[in-house]
Design a protein around this motif. Structure first.
Motif, PDB file in Angstrom:
ATOM      1  N   TRP A 280       2.426 -89.790 -35.055  1.00  0.00           N
ATOM      2  CA  TRP A 280       1.906 -90.283 -36.324  1.00  0.00           C
ATOM      3  C   TRP A 280       0.659 -89.519 -36.756  1.00  0.00           C
ATOM      4  N   TRP A 281       0.192 -88.571 -35.958  1.00  0.00           N
ATOM      5  CA  TRP A 281      -1.077 -87.901 -36.200  1.00  0.00           C
ATOM      6  C   TRP A 281      -0.934 -86.395 -36.455  1.00  0.00           C
ATOM      7  N   PRO A 282       0.010 -85.948 -37.264  1.00  0.00           N
ATOM      8  CA  PRO A 282       0.070 -84.507 -37.554  1.00  0.00           C
ATOM      9  C   PRO A 282      -1.180 -84.015 -38.280  1.00  0.00           C
ATOM     10  N   GLN A 283      -1.836 -84.904 -39.025  1.00  0.00           N
ATOM     11  CA  GLN A 283      -3.065 -84.505 -39.725  1.00  0.00           C
ATOM     12  C   GLN A 283      -4.179 -84.144 -38.732  1.00  0.00           C
ATOM     13  N   ALA A 284      -4.197 -84.829 -37.588  1.00  0.00           N
ATOM     14  CA  ALA A 284      -5.186 -84.483 -36.566  1.00  0.00           C
ATOM     15  C   ALA A 284      -4.898 -83.094 -35.998  1.00  0.00           C
ATOM     16  N   PHE A 285      -3.634 -82.799 -35.795  1.00  0.00           N
ATOM     17  CA  PHE A 285      -3.294 -81.477 -35.271  1.00  0.00           C
ATOM     18  C   PHE A 285      -3.604 -80.396 -36.298  1.00  0.00           C
ATOM     19  N   LEU A 286      -3.411 -80.715 -37.579  1.00  0.00           N
ATOM     20  CA  LEU A 286      -3.805 -79.758 -38.618  1.00  0.00           C
ATOM     21  C   LEU A 286      -5.316 -79.528 -38.587  1.00  0.00           C
ATOM     22  N   GLY A 287      -6.080 -80.601 -38.325  1.00  0.00           N
ATOM     23  CA  GLY A 287      -7.519 -80.454 -38.234  1.00  0.00           C
ATOM     24  C   GLY A 287      -7.933 -79.493 -37.134  1.00  0.00           C
ATOM     25  N   LEU A 288      -7.242 -79.552 -36.001  1.00  0.00           N
ATOM     26  CA  LEU A 288      -7.527 -78.611 -34.914  1.00  0.00           C
ATOM     27  C   LEU A 288      -7.151 -77.187 -35.302  1.00  0.00           C
ATOM     28  N   THR A 289      -6.074 -77.049 -36.066  1.00  0.00           N
ATOM     29  CA  THR A 289      -5.528 -75.734 -36.402  1.00  0.00           C
ATOM     30  C   THR A 289      -6.272 -75.073 -37.560  1.00  0.00           C
ATOM     31  N   PHE A 290      -6.463 -75.832 -38.639  1.00  0.00           N
ATOM     32  CA  PHE A 290      -6.960 -75.249 -39.884  1.00  0.00           C
ATOM     33  C   PHE A 290      -8.432 -74.866 -39.804  1.00  0.00           C
ATOM     34  N   ASN A 291      -9.155 -75.456 -38.851  1.00  0.00           N
ATOM     35  CA  ASN A 291     -10.592 -75.207 -38.762  1.00  0.00           C
ATOM     36  C   ASN A 291     -10.958 -74.246 -37.640  1.00  0.00           C
ATOM     37  N   TRP A 292      -9.957 -73.550 -37.105  1.00  0.00           N
ATOM     38  CA  TRP A 292     -10.184 -72.560 -36.066  1.00  0.00           C
ATOM     39  C   TRP A 292     -11.168 -71.484 -36.529  1.00  0.00           C
ATOM     40  N   GLY A 293     -11.282 -71.324 -37.826  1.00  0.00           N
ATOM     41  CA  GLY A 293     -12.201 -70.331 -38.371  1.00  0.00           C
ATOM     42  C   GLY A 293     -13.654 -70.607 -38.059  1.00  0.00           C
ATOM     43  N   VAL A 294     -14.020 -71.866 -37.756  1.00  0.00           N
ATOM     44  CA  VAL A 294     -15.421 -72.151 -37.433  1.00  0.00           C
ATOM     45  C   VAL A 294     -15.847 -71.394 -36.179  1.00  0.00           C
ATOM     46  N   PRO A 295     -15.207 -71.619 -35.026  1.00  0.00           N
ATOM     47  CA  PRO A 295     -15.620 -70.832 -33.854  1.00  0.00           C
ATOM     48  C   PRO A 295     -15.322 -69.352 -34.005  1.00  0.00           C
ATOM     49  N   MET A 296     -14.233 -69.003 -34.691  1.00  0.00           N
ATOM     50  CA  MET A 296     -13.943 -67.588 -34.910  1.00  0.00           C
ATOM     51  C   MET A 296     -15.027 -66.905 -35.731  1.00  0.00           C
ATOM     52  N   GLY A 297     -15.447 -67.552 -36.819  1.00  0.00           N
ATOM     53  CA  GLY A 297     -16.490 -66.983 -37.666  1.00  0.00           C
ATOM     54  C   GLY A 297     -17.807 -66.861 -36.923  1.00  0.00           C
ATOM     55  N   TYR A 298     -18.138 -67.890 -36.163  1.00  0.00           N
ATOM     56  CA  TYR A 298     -19.387 -67.858 -35.400  1.00  0.00           C
ATOM     57  C   TYR A 298     -19.331 -66.759 -34.346  1.00  0.00           C
ATOM     58  N   ALA A 299     -18.174 -66.629 -33.680  1.00  0.00           N
ATOM     59  CA  ALA A 299     -18.023 -65.573 -32.682  1.00  0.00           C
ATOM     60  C   ALA A 299     -18.081 -64.190 -33.312  1.00  0.00           C
ATOM     61  N   ALA A 300     -17.495 -64.039 -34.487  1.00  0.00           N
ATOM     62  CA  ALA A 300     -17.546 -62.751 -35.177  1.00  0.00           C
ATOM     63  C   ALA A 300     -18.974 -62.377 -35.545  1.00  0.00           C
ATOM     64  N   ALA A 301     -19.789 -63.385 -35.896  1.00  0.00           N
ATOM     65  CA  ALA A 301     -21.163 -63.125 -36.326  1.00  0.00           C
ATOM     66  C   ALA A 301     -22.126 -62.952 -35.161  1.00  0.00           C
TER      67      ALA A 301
END
Length: 302
Positions: free
Chosen positions: A153-174
């Motif tokens: 019943w929680w696909p939106q939670a899994f999307l939250g984990l997936t769609f926001n991967w850019g936060v650690p990626m962006g921080y790591a890139a910087a």
């Protein structure tokens, strides 16, 4: 729905409408006509880049993340539609998607996917090695996300984990690292997505119930407003905590308050039985994300 809607039945404007007719189904498969998804994929990456800025986010990295968001959002849509083409035929809002309608066959869709992944990899290798590792790892949740609506019943939670991967990626890139501030910001972004994608799911609530697709919209139903308040409240609190951990100035909190007001408005005006309103509230999260990015930048620069 009986699956008779065709992609050609949909009137298309803008840049997609200006493309040669043979290319339009592939642009639609990538959702180039609906840029909100690209914005919502790009913005968490921008937050990460801004949090790691010294003090401004690197313009070259911002450009790479923006282009990468277009490409990888398109790839994610192809993967999603390959999984969901039989379900999409049964839902009014998605029946005309190119794979569901037959405008693009699965083999050609996989060819487009291969091209997009190759372009995405070319963008990825421009980044710091840690960001490259995180980018490659992101393919795992991207690939399995479409299955979640079938088993939880929680696909939106899994999307939250997936769609926001850019936060650690962006921080790591910087910065070349991922620290507590970046992880707390990622957690805040997770709750933001959990909220806005629940609003989005209410557009298809009736069709989803008929065909057996699960979502937090169906799980919470009339209790969506308090659930949304909890999600958005947690998002703002965690984003504020990330600012404390990163040592951002008081201007971060001043601008973040504006984002909190925009989110509060969504909670107040939500009507889960008004699908067009749900669509508008979902799309309003582009402005929320831009304000949060401005807050992080203000907290670094001012």
């Amino acid at each position: 729905m009986n699956g008779t809607v065709q992609a050609s039945d949909i009137r298309i404007g803008g840049l997609v409408g200006a493309l040669p007719s043979g290319l339009r189904p592939y642009a639609l498969l990538m959702r180039l006509d609906r840029p909100i998804g690209t914005w919502l994929l790009f913005l968490p990456g921008l937050w990460g880049l801004a949090l790691g800025g010294t003090p401004w986010p690197d313009p070259w990295l911002v450009a790479l993340f923006a282009f990468g968001a277009v490409v990888m959002r398109g790839a994610g849509c192809v993967i999603n539609d390959l999984w969901d083409r039989d379900i999409d035929r049964l839902v009014a809002r998605t029946a005309a998607r190119p794979l569901a309608s037959g405008a693009v066959d699965p083999l050609r869709a996989m060819g487009l996917l291969a091209l997009l992944l190759a372009i995405g990899f070319a963008v990825l290798i421009q980044l710091h090695p840690l960001a490259i590792v995180l980018g490659i790892a992101s393919l795992i949740p991207v690939t399995i996300y479409p299955a979640m609506k079938r088993i939880t019943w929680w696909p939106q939670a899994f999307l939250g984990l997936t769609f926001n991967w850019g936060v650690p990626m962006g921080y790591a890139a910087a910065t070349g690292t991922v620290d507590a501030a970046a992880l707390v910001l990622y957690a805040g972004a997770f709750f933001w997505t959990l909220g806005y994608d629940t609003i989005y799911a209410h557009q298809d609530r009736d069709d989803d119930a008929l065909i057996g697709v699960r979502s937090t919209a169906l799980l919470f139903g009339d209790a969506t407003r308090p659930f949304l308040a909890v999600c958005y409240g947690a998002a703002v609190a965690l984003i504020a905590a990330a600012g404390i951990l990163a040592g951002l100035s008081v201007w971060f909190y001043v601008v973040l308050a504006a984002a909190a007001l925009l989110l509060a408005r969504q909670v107040v005006v939500l009507d889960i039985r008004d699908a067009p309103l749900c669509g508008r509230l979902f799309r309003a999260n582009r402005e929320v994300g831009l304000v949060i990015a401005a807050a992080v930048i203000a907290g670094r620069v001012a």
